[in-house]
Design a protein around this motif. Structure first.
Motif, PDB file in Angstrom:
ATOM      1  N   PRO A 299       0.813  -1.227   0.000  1.00 23.15           N
ATOM      2  CA  PRO A 299       0.000   0.000   0.000  1.00 23.15           C
ATOM      3  C   PRO A 299       0.843   1.273   0.000  1.00 23.15           C
ATOM      4  CG  PRO A 299      -0.958  -1.616   1.486  1.00 23.15           C
ATOM      5  CD  PRO A 299       0.365  -2.186   1.038  1.00 23.15           C
TER       6      PRO A 299
ATOM      7  N   VAL B 226       2.334   1.661  -3.504  1.00 28.42           N
ATOM      8  CA  VAL B 226       1.339   2.117  -4.474  1.00 28.42           C
ATOM      9  C   VAL B 226       1.035   3.595  -4.270  1.00 28.42           C
ATOM     10  CG1 VAL B 226      -1.065   1.883  -5.201  1.00 28.42           C
ATOM     11  CG2 VAL B 226       0.325  -0.158  -4.801  1.00 28.42           C
TER      12      VAL B 226
ATOM     13  N   ILE C 293      -6.265  -3.193  -2.958  1.00 31.12           N
ATOM     14  CA  ILE C 293      -5.383  -2.114  -3.409  1.00 31.12           C
ATOM     15  C   ILE C 293      -5.960  -1.432  -4.634  1.00 31.12           C
ATOM     16  CG2 ILE C 293      -3.146  -1.687  -4.518  1.00 31.12           C
ATOM     17  CD1 ILE C 293      -1.869  -3.588  -2.579  1.00 31.12           C
TER      18      ILE C 293
ATOM     19  N   GLN D 142      -8.934   0.696  -3.377  1.00 31.38           N
ATOM     20  CA  GLN D 142      -8.568   1.773  -2.462  1.00 31.38           C
ATOM     21  C   GLN D 142      -7.912   2.941  -3.188  1.00 31.38           C
ATOM     22  OE1 GLN D 142      -6.009   0.482   0.721  1.00 31.38           O
ATOM     23  NE2 GLN D 142      -5.664   2.562   1.495  1.00 31.38           N
TER      24      GLN D 142
END
Length: 742
Positions: free
Chosen positions: A528, A531, A584, A587
């Motif tokens: 996360p 990213v 992911i 989100q």
């Protein structure tokens, strides 16, 4: 132009050239005519000034030739190219061929020959669209006549011209001419003048790719090999380009100058565009011999290339190598190691009986007091990686252990050039060894961790490339807790902290992409943050690109290579986590970056964007669907005739994957634009030799995608009409070679 001072004449010629380039050939007709007429002037200063100006104009004009008849070129550019061709064909080339006579003064011969070489090296004498092929036989005769000149300044362009003729294998080149030329080039390769040797040596690597020359080259091998090996010894020109890092024994703590670090480009694994320029010339810098071209590197490259065609040349090379290695001078020993490495890849079968002893010698030389000898020995060891780890090598376990026992300490050498050679060798050995390296993983990881603390910027880039190679070689073994804590977590943290414009941003991003794809859920907790950082970079670079494109003189060029790499990183995360990446994707609206990538002017960014689109379609088509109205027209643009092959291949792949995943009616609004664009690719002609591999892959991809469209969309109902739009011979070829459904 008639001034007695040469510097003033040359400056005037430069100004005149700039004027022609600025206002065009059409507005300078009378001036150009006067320049040609001045070649017959009685005053040598006027002749010399005119020649200098014509040479500069021709050099620029040959570059303009690329636009003649090219799709997408402006009418004005095409007209300028045609005017230049007319002027050059009718006025310049005939005068230059006459002026390049042994009876002309030296400066006239030299300038005329250099002018003719601009045409030759630019491909004008071999491309029939310019109408200049008629001059090729006469040009060849001029070179043959001037080959008897004793002036080294004349011999240099003569050698350059002959090398071009052999490399492109001109139609006027008969077997007799070939033999005469290569015998002359062999003699010139031994010329006392360094620059003559440098130009002459260029021909031998070209011969390896010209089968028609092999008979002559084979007959010359016994004489040629000692000449090549002799040219591998360090000359003054080599020492002049050496950096302090290559000769100082202890410089590990010296910070790299940012100016000395060469630009880094994102290297996509699926790139098929090749490394040749518009004229099909190979970029030597991309083939492992370095950017600064010297006679030493030309000789080594020639030996490397020729050994792929004539493995029997080992019998001529080995005595030369033995003589060098037994020499008391380290420079002679270094040349012997270079020669051994040059034949190492292609002649391993012939060398097999000697390799245990050879490798033992090389490993000892890796500990030489001389940094240049240590570095070349590390490189040479890596050239035998195929044999070291080969399954038919009965002692591969013992040998690989001995090699790593020497190479790993050299990775921590106090000389930066030796560090570079050793860590590069480790990367090459990793690619050969693959899972065989698992027993040595503790030592390898410990070495890499120490190197990360020791290395300056330039070698750190290679270090992260080595980690990428390592994770692909040993797989999830690198995901064990001790390695995660010592190495992997450090790399993820470093990527988080490095700014976008930092020289380490790109290699770190590529390394994180490899780790993410291979280790998958083992690094899921760190992804996360990765990213989020990459998503921010893509958006910021996309905005900076728009501003820079509007005002390139006012703003710094944005790091679009990093933007491309971030897209590949996202694709790697999706492939590594597979179905576990949904959180992911949701989100961060991960697939929303695809549109930014496909609208970017950089081909590298677009091809990475299409790749991400293809990967996203396979796993998360529901998240991609809302973006299709934006993306599908961009896919059609990615199929255009001026688009790079890799961009088009990835666009076709993305279209095909979307077609497989969506309901049939989803693609109906786009078929009217999509199908003609795909059919146009299937009918392309005039494909360059260096584009053939990529073109074949593109055709295969288009046929696969067309088949999918036929099966799953309204295209199937019109398939007969679609096939009827293709010429019968092309249709038959596509069905036979690329699987297009009848």
């Amino acid at each position: 132009m008639a001034d007695s001072e040469r510097a003033i004449r040359q400056t005037a010629g430069t100004i005149l050239t700039a004027m022609v380039q600025k206002i065009g050939f059409s507005a300078c007709g009378r001036t150009l005519e006067q320049l040609v007429e001045a070649l017959g002037h009685q005053t040598q200063a006027v002749v010399e000034g005119s020649l200098s100006a014509i040479c500069k104009i021709v050099e620029d004009g040959v570059a303009v030739l690329a636009s003649v008849g090219q799709q997408g070129s402006s009418p004005a550019a095409t007209q300028e190219g045609q005017l230049f061709v007319t002027w050059a064909n009718g006025r310049v080339i005939p005068r230059m061929l006459d002026a390049a006579s042994p009876s002309s003064p030296t400066h006239v011969r030299l300038s005329s020959l250099e002018c003719l070489n601009h045409f030759a090296l630019g491909g004008a004498f071999v491309n029939d669209k310019y109408g200049m092929q008629q001059h090729a036989p006469r040009y060849l005769q001029v070179l043959g006549t001037l080959a008897n000149d004793t002036n080294s300044d004349i011999l240099q362009p003569v050698c350059k011209g002959f090398a071009c003729i052999i490399e492109d294998w001109w139609s006027c080149l008969t077997p007799q001419y070939c033999e005469v030329i290569l015998k002359f080039m062999l003699k010139a390769s031994q010329n006392p003048e360094y620059e003559v040797r440098l130009q002459a040596l260029a021909v031998w690597a070209s011969c390896a790719s010209q089968p028609d020359s092999w008979g002559v080259v084979q007959s010359l091998l016994q004489e040629l090999v000692p000449v090549l090996v002799a040219n591998m010894v360090y000359a003054d020109a080599d020492y002049m380009i050496l950096e302090p890092s290559q000769v100082e024994n202890d410089n590990a703590d010296v910070v790299d100058s940012l100016d000395s670090i060469k630009p880094r480009f994102h290297a996509e694994s699926n790139n098929v565009d090749g490394d040749e320029d518009e004229n099909g010339k190979i970029d030597r810098a991309s083939h492992g011999w370095g950017a600064e071209w010297t006679a030493r590197k030309a000789a080594a490259s020639s030996l490397d290339e020729l050994s792929s065609v004539f493995p029997e040349m080992v019998q001529h090379v080995l005595p030369q190598i033995e003589q060098k290695l037994n020499h008391s001078s380290w420079e002679q020993q270094e040349a012997g190691v270079l020669a051994l490495g040059a034949i190492g890849v292609h002649c391993q079968g012939k060398l097999q009986q000697f390799l245990p002893a050879v490798l033992g010698l090389l490993l000892r030389l890796c500990d030489s007091p001389q940094p240049l000898l240590r570095s070349i020995s590390c490189w040479c060891v890596s050239r035998f990686g195929g044999w070291i780890f080969h399954e038919q090598n009965p002692s591969r376990q013992q040998v690989s252990g001995s090699v790593l026992k020497v190479i790993l300490p050299r990775c921590l050498d106090r000389n930066k050039r030796v560090q570079e050679a050793a860590i590069s060798a480790l990367m090459t050995l990793t690619e050969h060894g693959q899972a065989q390296l698992v027993p040595y993983l503790d030592d390898i990881v410990q070495t890499i961790v120490k190197a990360a603390q020791l290395y300056q910027l330039s070698n750190q880039r290679i270090l992260y490339d080595t980690v990428s190679a390592l994770v692909w070689a040993v797989g999830r073994e690198l995901g064990k807790p001790q390695y995660m804590q010592a190495l992997v977590e450090h790399i993820f943290q470093r990527f988080q902290a490095v700014p976008d414009h930092d020289v380490l941003a790109l290699p770190l991003c590529e390394c994180v992409a490899s780790l993410s794809q291979v280790l998958g859920e083992l690094v899921a907790s760190a992804l996360p943050r990765v990213v989020m950082r990459s998503f921010r970079s893509v958006n910021e670079i996309a905005m900076a690109s728009q501003v820079w494109e509007q005002q390139p003189d006012e703003y710094e060029r944005p790091p679009v290579e990093l933007m491309a790499c971030c897209c590949d990183l996202f694709a790697s995360i999706l492939e590594g986590l597979q179905d576990h990446a949904r959180e992911i994707v949701q989100q961060f609206s991960l697939l929303s970056v695809i549109g930014l990538a496909l609208r970017n002017k950089s081909a590298r960014v677009r091809q990475s964007g299409f790749w991400l689109m293809a990967v996203g379609a396979v796993r998360y088509i529901d998240r991609l669907l809302p973006h299709l109205p934006e993306l599908m027209p961009l896919c059609v643009q990615g199929l255009g005739p001026t688009v790079s092959l890799t961009v088009s291949i990835n666009a076709v792949r993305a279209i095909g994957e979307v077609c497989q995943q969506v309901q049939p009616e989803v693609l109906n609004p786009y078929l009217q634009a999509l199908v003609p664009a795909l059919l146009a690719i299937l009918q392309r002609g005039n494909i360059q030799r260096w584009q053939m591999q990529g073109h074949h892959e593109l055709l295969r991809g288009v046929c696969t995608t067309m088949n999918r469209l036929r099966q799953r969309t309204a295209v199937g109902q019109q398939w007969g009409a679609v096939c009827a739009g293709l010429p019968a011979d092309i249709l038959a070829k596509l069905q036979r070679n690329y699987g297009l459904t009848p």
